[in-house]
Scaffold this motif. Structure first.
Motif, PDB file in Angstrom:
ATOM      1  N   LEU A  61       8.972  71.055 -45.144  1.00 10.18           N
ATOM      2  CA  LEU A  61       8.117  71.420 -46.278  1.00 10.18           C
ATOM      3  C   LEU A  61       6.970  72.299 -45.797  1.00 10.18           C
ATOM      4  CD1 LEU A  61       7.590  67.976 -48.117  1.00 10.18           C
ATOM      5  CD2 LEU A  61       9.400  69.633 -48.516  1.00 10.18           C
ATOM      6  N   PHE A  62       6.535  73.210 -46.686  1.00 12.73           N
ATOM      7  CA  PHE A  62       5.305  73.968 -46.476  1.00 12.73           C
ATOM      8  C   PHE A  62       4.520  73.931 -47.781  1.00 12.73           C
ATOM      9  CE2 PHE A  62       8.256  75.968 -43.479  1.00 12.73           C
ATOM     10  CZ  PHE A  62       7.493  76.068 -42.320  1.00 12.73           C
ATOM     11  N   SER A  63       3.206  73.853 -47.678  1.00 11.88           N
ATOM     12  CA  SER A  63       2.366  73.799 -48.868  1.00 11.88           C
ATOM     13  C   SER A  63       2.257  75.175 -49.514  1.00 11.88           C
ATOM     14  CB  SER A  63       0.967  73.299 -48.507  1.00 11.88           C
ATOM     15  OG  SER A  63       0.211  74.347 -47.910  1.00 11.88           O
ATOM     16  N   PRO A  64       1.889  75.233 -50.801  1.00 14.33           N
ATOM     17  CA  PRO A  64       1.672  76.528 -51.455  1.00 14.33           C
ATOM     18  C   PRO A  64       0.630  77.384 -50.729  1.00 14.33           C
ATOM     19  CG  PRO A  64       1.736  74.771 -53.079  1.00 14.33           C
ATOM     20  CD  PRO A  64       1.715  74.108 -51.732  1.00 14.33           C
ATOM     21  N   GLY A  65      -0.311  76.746 -50.051  1.00 16.78           N
ATOM     22  CA  GLY A  65      -1.325  77.497 -49.318  1.00 16.78           C
ATOM     23  C   GLY A  65      -0.760  78.307 -48.169  1.00 16.78           C
ATOM     24  N   LEU A 121       4.376  83.618 -39.508  1.00 14.99           N
ATOM     25  CA  LEU A 121       4.961  82.299 -39.714  1.00 14.99           C
ATOM     26  C   LEU A 121       4.306  81.255 -38.832  1.00 14.99           C
ATOM     27  CD1 LEU A 121       7.204  80.641 -41.111  1.00 14.99           C
ATOM     28  CD2 LEU A 121       8.719  81.297 -39.218  1.00 14.99           C
ATOM     29  N   ARG A 122       3.856  81.664 -37.658  1.00 13.71           N
ATOM     30  CA  ARG A 122       3.242  80.724 -36.719  1.00 13.71           C
ATOM     31  C   ARG A 122       2.002  80.039 -37.323  1.00 13.71           C
ATOM     32  NH1 ARG A 122       4.232  80.677 -31.341  1.00 13.71           N
ATOM     33  NH2 ARG A 122       5.040  82.809 -31.381  1.00 13.71           N
ATOM     34  N   LYS A 123       1.357  80.723 -38.286  1.00 18.81           N
ATOM     35  CA  LYS A 123       0.147  80.169 -38.900  1.00 18.81           C
ATOM     36  C   LYS A 123       0.453  79.117 -39.952  1.00 18.81           C
ATOM     37  CE  LYS A 123      -2.556  84.433 -38.315  1.00 18.81           C
ATOM     38  NZ  LYS A 123      -3.388  85.448 -39.019  1.00 18.81           N
ATOM     39  N   ALA A 124       1.712  79.050 -40.405  1.00 14.13           N
ATOM     40  CA  ALA A 124       2.090  78.052 -41.408  1.00 14.13           C
ATOM     41  C   ALA A 124       2.181  76.670 -40.762  1.00 14.13           C
ATOM     42  CB  ALA A 124       3.420  78.433 -42.050  1.00 14.13           C
ATOM     43  N   THR A 125       2.062  75.640 -41.595  1.00 10.76           N
ATOM     44  CA  THR A 125       2.076  74.257 -41.104  1.00 10.76           C
ATOM     45  C   THR A 125       3.268  73.512 -41.690  1.00 10.76           C
ATOM     46  OG1 THR A 125      -0.339  74.247 -40.956  1.00 10.76           O
ATOM     47  CG2 THR A 125       0.770  72.106 -40.958  1.00 10.76           C
ATOM     48  N   PRO A 126       4.333  73.287 -40.902  1.00 10.80           N
ATOM     49  CA  PRO A 126       5.495  72.572 -41.422  1.00 10.80           C
ATOM     50  C   PRO A 126       5.288  71.066 -41.451  1.00 10.80           C
ATOM     51  CG  PRO A 126       5.863  73.195 -39.150  1.00 10.80           C
ATOM     52  CD  PRO A 126       4.523  73.772 -39.530  1.00 10.80           C
ATOM     53  N   TYR A 127       5.852  70.448 -42.470  1.00  9.95           N
ATOM     54  CA  TYR A 127       5.993  68.995 -42.544  1.00  9.95           C
ATOM     55  C   TYR A 127       7.474  68.717 -42.285  1.00  9.95           C
ATOM     56  CZ  TYR A 127       1.537  68.888 -45.163  1.00  9.95           C
ATOM     57  OH  TYR A 127       0.227  69.019 -45.572  1.00  9.95           O
ATOM     58  N   ARG A 128       7.773  67.944 -41.244  1.00 15.21           N
ATOM     59  CA  ARG A 128       9.167  67.704 -40.859  1.00 15.21           C
ATOM     60  C   ARG A 128       9.444  66.207 -40.806  1.00 15.21           C
ATOM     61  NH1 ARG A 128      13.643  70.484 -39.642  1.00 15.21           N
ATOM     62  NH2 ARG A 128      13.702  70.047 -37.425  1.00 15.21           N
ATOM     63  N   PHE A 129      10.556  65.789 -41.423  1.00 19.82           N
ATOM     64  CA  PHE A 129      10.905  64.375 -41.425  1.00 19.82           C
ATOM     65  C   PHE A 129      12.376  64.224 -41.769  1.00 19.82           C
ATOM     66  CE2 PHE A 129       9.304  65.633 -45.548  1.00 19.82           C
ATOM     67  CZ  PHE A 129      10.217  65.095 -46.442  1.00 19.82           C
ATOM     68  N   VAL A 130      12.901  63.010 -41.563  1.00 22.97           N
ATOM     69  CA  VAL A 130      14.297  62.697 -41.867  1.00 22.97           C
ATOM     70  C   VAL A 130      14.338  61.745 -43.044  1.00 22.97           C
ATOM     71  CG1 VAL A 130      16.419  61.638 -41.010  1.00 22.97           C
ATOM     72  CG2 VAL A 130      15.040  63.075 -39.494  1.00 22.97           C
ATOM     73  N   GLN A 131      15.175  62.053 -44.011  1.00 24.01           N
ATOM     74  CA  GLN A 131      15.380  61.196 -45.186  1.00 24.01           C
ATOM     75  C   GLN A 131      16.654  60.383 -44.998  1.00 24.01           C
ATOM     76  OE1 GLN A 131      16.113  63.301 -48.839  1.00 24.01           O
ATOM     77  NE2 GLN A 131      15.312  61.660 -50.124  1.00 24.01           N
ATOM     78  N   PHE A 154       5.692  74.274 -56.505  1.00 27.47           N
ATOM     79  CA  PHE A 154       5.323  75.385 -55.616  1.00 27.47           C
ATOM     80  C   PHE A 154       5.301  75.010 -54.134  1.00 27.47           C
ATOM     81  CE2 PHE A 154       3.085  76.219 -59.705  1.00 27.47           C
ATOM     82  CZ  PHE A 154       3.873  77.275 -60.127  1.00 27.47           C
ATOM     83  N   TRP A 155       5.759  73.815 -53.791  1.00 25.57           N
ATOM     84  CA  TRP A 155       5.895  73.447 -52.376  1.00 25.57           C
ATOM     85  C   TRP A 155       7.222  73.984 -51.860  1.00 25.57           C
ATOM     86  CZ3 TRP A 155       3.273  70.321 -48.626  1.00 25.57           C
ATOM     87  CH2 TRP A 155       1.962  69.990 -48.993  1.00 25.57           C
ATOM     88  N   TRP A 156       7.174  74.689 -50.756  1.00 28.68           N
ATOM     89  CA  TRP A 156       8.358  75.273 -50.147  1.00 28.68           C
ATOM     90  C   TRP A 156       9.147  74.188 -49.436  1.00 28.68           C
ATOM     91  CZ3 TRP A 156       9.276  80.586 -50.564  1.00 28.68           C
ATOM     92  CH2 TRP A 156       8.211  81.342 -51.078  1.00 28.68           C
ATOM     93  N   HIS A 157      10.482  74.254 -49.507  1.00 30.85           N
ATOM     94  CA  HIS A 157      11.289  73.253 -48.824  1.00 30.85           C
ATOM     95  C   HIS A 157      12.646  73.819 -48.429  1.00 30.85           C
ATOM     96  CE1 HIS A 157      11.768  72.747 -53.194  1.00 30.85           C
ATOM     97  NE2 HIS A 157      13.029  72.382 -52.968  1.00 30.85           N
ATOM     98  N   ALA A 158      13.189  73.249 -47.349  1.00 28.89           N
ATOM     99  CA  ALA A 158      14.532  73.574 -46.866  1.00 28.89           C
ATOM    100  C   ALA A 158      15.098  72.300 -46.265  1.00 28.89           C
ATOM    101  CB  ALA A 158      14.494  74.685 -45.824  1.00 28.89           C
ATOM    102  N   THR A 159      16.423  72.187 -46.289  1.00 26.20           N
ATOM    103  CA  THR A 159      17.057  70.973 -45.780  1.00 26.20           C
ATOM    104  C   THR A 159      18.237  71.297 -44.875  1.00 26.20           C
ATOM    105  OG1 THR A 159      18.506  70.803 -47.732  1.00 26.20           O
ATOM    106  CG2 THR A 159      16.416  69.600 -47.797  1.00 26.20           C
ATOM    107  N   LYS A 160      18.557  70.331 -44.024  1.00 25.61           N
ATOM    108  CA  LYS A 160      19.707  70.419 -43.130  1.00 25.61           C
ATOM    109  C   LYS A 160      20.304  69.023 -43.000  1.00 25.61           C
ATOM    110  CE  LYS A 160      20.985  71.543 -38.323  1.00 25.61           C
ATOM    111  NZ  LYS A 160      20.466  71.992 -37.011  1.00 25.61           N
ATOM    112  N   MET A 161      21.632  68.916 -43.126  1.00 31.98           N
ATOM    113  CA  MET A 161      22.287  67.620 -43.052  1.00 31.98           C
ATOM    114  C   MET A 161      22.521  67.205 -41.595  1.00 31.98           C
ATOM    115  SD  MET A 161      22.440  67.619 -46.287  1.00 31.98           S
ATOM    116  CE  MET A 161      21.630  69.150 -46.791  1.00 31.98           C
ATOM    117  N   ARG A 162      22.080  66.020 -41.245  1.00 35.79           N
ATOM    118  CA  ARG A 162      22.393  65.472 -39.922  1.00 35.79           C
ATOM    119  C   ARG A 162      23.797  64.873 -39.890  1.00 35.79           C
ATOM    120  NH1 ARG A 162      17.667  62.342 -36.645  1.00 35.79           N
ATOM    121  NH2 ARG A 162      16.443  64.191 -36.116  1.00 35.79           N
ATOM    122  N   THR A 163      24.218  64.352 -41.032  1.00 34.39           N
ATOM    123  CA  THR A 163      25.526  63.720 -41.185  1.00 34.39           C
ATOM    124  C   THR A 163      26.080  64.147 -42.538  1.00 34.39           C
ATOM    125  OG1 THR A 163      24.680  61.774 -42.347  1.00 34.39           O
ATOM    126  CG2 THR A 163      24.655  61.700 -39.933  1.00 34.39           C
ATOM    127  N   ALA A 164      27.271  63.675 -42.877  1.00 38.02           N
ATOM    128  CA  ALA A 164      27.705  63.810 -44.269  1.00 38.02           C
ATOM    129  C   ALA A 164      26.621  63.208 -45.149  1.00 38.02           C
ATOM    130  CB  ALA A 164      29.035  63.106 -44.474  1.00 38.02           C
TER     131      ALA A 164
END
Length: 352
Positions: free
Chosen positions: A206-210, A238-248, A259-269
């Motif tokens: 995740l990245f904040s709208p800021g 991009l280096r100035k952005a602050t990522p929030y990283r976690f596993v769901q 307006f929060w930016w997000h991307a996902t990647k599957m660890r498993t099915a």
């Protein structure tokens, strides 16, 4: 309150000037969610968010293959039986990942699946999106946005960019995917989304709208091709952005504010359910978003539509906390009546 730990020594945790932690709450009380996250527009990872759902423990890749395998799905422009897609999910690897089946509408695919998702998770309620709107395009847009959707992927699957997706005229999910392009984006209509993990593990960024000035935004999509392996030479801001990283994990819900930016990647099915919603915390932004484009071409019509939506909010406030729940998987009676009336008029005109 417990802070979740970011994913250490992986992808976006490397090279950024700062890495943030998203709040992690266990069985978060609804009133605290509203106060601390909904109106504050802060993301949160909620553990044990929907223990009442029968889908937990029931929805597996094999369940969809065996119980719904004959139903057709469209994945990255290719239509196939669900059975065929699930076999690809089970064979998926990080080196050869399957495309992402996303935004599969429960109501259209198999409305009986709604029984496994009831009572619906309170954090995505009330939902003011569903309704009867005087503008046809708006009626379709907000009612489609309100649908509960299924997301399925295999090990290594990314939420990938589709060709044409950044253009204003992009009309859906049929476009061919761009291999290896992680779609860092925020959702349309100024709405938040609640993403509920049913099966498997999924990585979130995740990245904040800021941080938007640092994300090389193209509309609501980022031109950065892969936030999991950031190229800081090509995208130095991009280096100035602050990522929030976690596993769901199964049983977890993630609230992603507007307006929060997000991307996902599957660890498993992975099997998840998403609900886009809006209520008093977001309605002003929804109104601004949906009438903004119309205001440029028809200011008077836009002003009338804005007034209607603002008045509609007062009516929907009276619906209480669970407004929208009863129509997640069943068409509201008034919409069925309107649809029948429209068909009758078309039939009469045809005869004439």
């Amino acid at each position: 309150m417990v802070a979740s730990m970011p994913i250490e020594n992986e992808g976006p945790a490397k090279g950024f000037l700062k890495v943030a932690e998203v709040d992690r709450r266990e069985a978060l009380p609804y009133d605290e969610f509203v106060r601390d996250y909904l109106f504050a527009h802060r993301p949160v990872l909620i553990k044990r968010a929907f223990p009442q759902w029968k889908a937990l423990g029931k929805w597996t890749p094999e369940f969809f293959r065996d119980a719904h395998g004959a139903r057709q799905v469209t994945v990255a422009g290719e239509t196939m039986p669900m059975r065929q897609y699930i076999e690809r999910v089970l064979a998926s690897t990080p080196e050869r990942p399957v495309p992402y089946l996303r935004e599969l509408c429960v109501r259209r695919f198999a409305p009986e699946l709604g029984d496994d998702l009831t009572p619906f998770v309170a954090y995505a309620l009330p939902n003011w999106l569903r309704g009867n709107y005087p503008d046809g395009a708006l009626d379709r847009k907000l009612n489609r946005a309100s649908e509960v959707e299924i997301f399925i992927g295999g090990a290594g699957t990314l939420i990938e960019r589709r060709k044409g997706e950044t253009s204003a005229g992009y009309g859906g999910l049929g476009g061919e995917r761009i291999e290896g392009f992680v779609d860092l984006h925020y959702d349309p209509t100024a709405c938040p989304v609640l993403l509920c993990q049913i099966y498997g593990q999924k990585e979130f960024t995740l990245f904040s709208p800021g941080d938007t000035p640092f994300l090389y935004a193209q509309g609501r999509h980022s031109d950065v091709p892969n936030v999991n392996e950031p190229d800081f030479e090509r995208f130095p801001l991009l280096r100035k952005a602050t990522p929030y990283r976690f596993v769901q994990e199964p049983g977890d819900a993630v609230y992603v504010p507007p307006f929060w930016w997000h991307a996902t990647k599957m660890r498993t099915a992975s099997i998840a359910v998403g609900s886009t919603f809006a209520n008093a915390a977001h309605w002003a932004g929804v109104v601004d978003d949906v009438v903004g484009e119309l205001a440029r071409s028809s200011p008077r019509r836009a002003a009338m539509l804005r007034a209607y939506l603002q008045a509609d909010a007062w009516v929907k406030r009276l619906g209480g906390r669970r407004l929208g729940e009863s129509t997640h998987f069943r068409e509201p009676p008034e919409r069925r009546a309107i649809a029948l009336a429209k068909r009758a008029v078309k039939k009469a005109i045809g005869r004439g």
